[in-house]
Design an enzyme around this catalytic site. Structure first.
Site, PDB file in Angstrom:
ATOM      1  N   GLN A   1      -0.132  75.126  24.485  1.00 47.86           N
ATOM      2  CA  GLN A   1       0.527  75.905  23.436  1.00 47.86           C
ATOM      3  C   GLN A   1       1.020  75.032  22.284  1.00 47.86           C
ATOM      4  OE1 GLN A   1       3.720  77.522  26.031  1.00 47.86           O
ATOM      5  NE2 GLN A   1       5.089  77.155  24.301  1.00 47.86           N
TER       6      GLN A   1
ATOM      7  N   GLY B   1      11.755  73.419  30.184  1.00 49.38           N
ATOM      8  CA  GLY B   1      12.746  72.411  30.566  1.00 49.38           C
ATOM      9  C   GLY B   1      13.625  71.973  29.413  1.00 49.38           C
TER      10      GLY B   1
ATOM     11  N   HIS C   1      18.758  78.963  28.089  1.00 48.79           N
ATOM     12  CA  HIS C   1      17.950  79.151  29.302  1.00 48.79           C
ATOM     13  C   HIS C   1      18.842  79.633  30.451  1.00 48.79           C
ATOM     14  CE1 HIS C   1      15.676  75.695  27.289  1.00 48.79           C
ATOM     15  NE2 HIS C   1      14.753  76.614  27.392  1.00 48.79           N
TER      16      HIS C   1
ATOM     17  N   ARG D   1      14.749  71.475  21.154  1.00 45.90           N
ATOM     18  CA  ARG D   1      14.430  70.562  20.046  1.00 45.90           C
ATOM     19  C   ARG D   1      15.693  70.061  19.329  1.00 45.90           C
ATOM     20  NH1 ARG D   1       9.821  73.912  19.906  1.00 45.90           N
ATOM     21  NH2 ARG D   1       7.899  72.701  19.986  1.00 45.90           N
TER      22      ARG D   1
HETATM   23  P1  AMP Z   1      11.405  77.261  26.112  1.00 45.37           P
HETATM   24  O1  AMP Z   1      11.876  76.333  27.181  1.00 45.37           O
HETATM   25  O2  AMP Z   1      11.796  76.851  24.738  1.00 45.37           O
HETATM   26  O3  AMP Z   1       9.934  77.603  26.254  1.00 45.37           O
HETATM   27  O4  AMP Z   1      12.181  78.642  26.352  1.00 45.37           O
HETATM   28  C1  AMP Z   1      12.137  79.302  27.575  1.00 45.37           C
HETATM   29  C2  AMP Z   1      12.766  80.654  27.409  1.00 45.37           C
HETATM   30  O5  AMP Z   1      14.120  80.492  26.998  1.00 45.37           O
HETATM   31  C3  AMP Z   1      12.074  81.504  26.329  1.00 45.37           C
HETATM   32  O6  AMP Z   1      12.038  82.859  26.750  1.00 45.37           O
HETATM   33  C4  AMP Z   1      12.985  81.315  25.151  1.00 45.37           C
HETATM   34  O7  AMP Z   1      12.938  82.384  24.224  1.00 45.37           O
HETATM   35  C5  AMP Z   1      14.334  81.263  25.836  1.00 45.37           C
HETATM   36  N1  AMP Z   1      15.308  80.601  24.957  1.00 45.37           N
HETATM   37  C6  AMP Z   1      15.197  79.391  24.355  1.00 45.37           C
HETATM   38  N2  AMP Z   1      16.267  79.160  23.577  1.00 45.37           N
HETATM   39  C7  AMP Z   1      17.059  80.253  23.673  1.00 45.37           C
HETATM   40  C8  AMP Z   1      18.307  80.634  23.104  1.00 45.37           C
HETATM   41  N3  AMP Z   1      18.965  79.846  22.255  1.00 45.37           N
HETATM   42  N4  AMP Z   1      18.817  81.826  23.439  1.00 45.37           N
HETATM   43  C9  AMP Z   1      18.174  82.660  24.283  1.00 45.37           C
HETATM   44  N5  AMP Z   1      16.996  82.365  24.860  1.00 45.37           N
HETATM   45  C10 AMP Z   1      16.446  81.176  24.559  1.00 45.37           C
END
Ligand code: AMP
Length: 289
Positions: free
Chosen positions: A60, A30, A36, A189
């Site tokens: 995690q 989220g 995303h 973040r």
């Molecule tokens: P997270 O919500 O941070 O767990 O990310 C969910 C998915 O989005 C994961 O596969 C991340 O690698 C991908 N993701 C997060 N930030 C980016 C970004 N800046 N560019 C591409 N994919 C991203």
């Protein structure tokens, strides 16, 4: 867009869509941003049904404070997902994903589990693999979309998929890192950073690019490049640098005394305003990463 929070609702929804063709799945925690949404858009182009999960996966996190402070904004997430045409968002509770009697798995991930992110966040990748494995069991997607912003996570999940023999039923699709107009890798973040810190944080991608250029031009050895990059990051406003490292195509760390000195990946993690950021660059990869 279907908004689903229980396993039963999910099972009935899957019954209605599974005969329509491919299911693409995008797991997230989220606080969605363009990174995303680009994964969702890619699935929309490839698949007949796109499902996104929003679940802040406690197991995690190795730091309770980081889990508590992790940004959450589910109403905004739902709006954004609707705007990009996501078909279904799965927003389960902890009990739905990991019921009280859930038997967590221990994945034999090998060395990759304990280097870089794994060194600084012990247990992190077991938590990641357990949640992704659980979502694959629940959703049974044909394609799983991951961002190479979290490159080590991509490699770890690839290993887990292999260990669980999910291929070829589940195909992994790695998507390029989305960045802001100045080059900062988008991250949930980043919402915790001041504008000043966001500007200072650009030094991460600048140093990754500089390291890549120095490697390609063979102008310095790896240890010298690493020292230069860490020092520059620290003198540009970062409080600490956990690592600035090189890895080969097998994701083994490379330095000047390694037998194999052909780095393919450059990865860094550093903290500014108490927020830990990660980024990476791939040598010989010409898009925005
Ligand atoms: P997270 O919500 O941070 O767990 O990310 C969910 C998915 O989005 C994961 O596969 C991340 O690698 C991908 N993701 C997060 N930030 C980016 C970004 N800046 N560019 C591409 N994919 C991203």
């Amino acid at each position: 867009m279907q908004i689903i929070s229980t396993a039963n609702e999910l099972a009935s929804y899957l019954n209605t869509v599974k005969n329509n063709g491919n299911i693409g799945f995008v797991p997230t925690m989220g606080a969605l941003h363009e990174g995303h949404l680009n994964l969702i858009r890619t699935s929309k182009q490839n698949d007949d049904t796109t499902i996104c999960s929003v679940f802040v996966n406690k197991i995690q996190f190795t730091n309770e404070d980081d889990f508590i402070k992790y940004p959450r904004n589910i109403e905004q997430d739902i709006k954004l997902l609707e705007q990009v045409g996501c078909d279904c968002v799965f927003i389960p509770t902890q009990e739905v994903v990991f019921p009280i009697d859930y038997k967590y798995e221990i994945f034999n991930l090998g060395k990759i589990e304990h280097i870089l992110e794994g060194l600084y966040r012990p247990g992190h990748f077991q938590g990641v693999c357990n949640v992704v494995n659980r979502f694959i069991e629940l959703i049974q997607p044909n394609k799983l979309y991951l961002g190479i912003k979290d490159l080590q996570q991509c490699k770890v999940i690839e290993k887990m998929i292999h260990l669980k023999k999910y291929e070829p039923a589940v195909e992994l699709i790695f998507c390029a890192t989305s960045r802001n107009e100045k080059g900062l890798a988008l991250s949930s973040r980043n919402k915790r950073l001041s504008n000043d810190a966001k500007n200072k944080a650009l030094i991460l991608i600048e140093m990754l690019k500089s390291a890549k250029e120095q490697i390609l031009s063979k102008s310095s050895n790896l240890d010298t490049i690493k020292q230069f990059c860490i020092t520059t990051i620290l003198t540009n406003g970062f409080e600490s640098v956990d690592y600035f490292e090189f890895a080969d195509q097998h994701f083994e760390l490379v330095n000047d005394s390694s037998t194999n000195q052909n780095p393919v990946y450059i990865l860094t993690a550093a903290t500014i305003e108490g927020v830990r950021l990660i980024d990476n660059i791939i040598i010989g990869y010409e898009t925005n990463s």
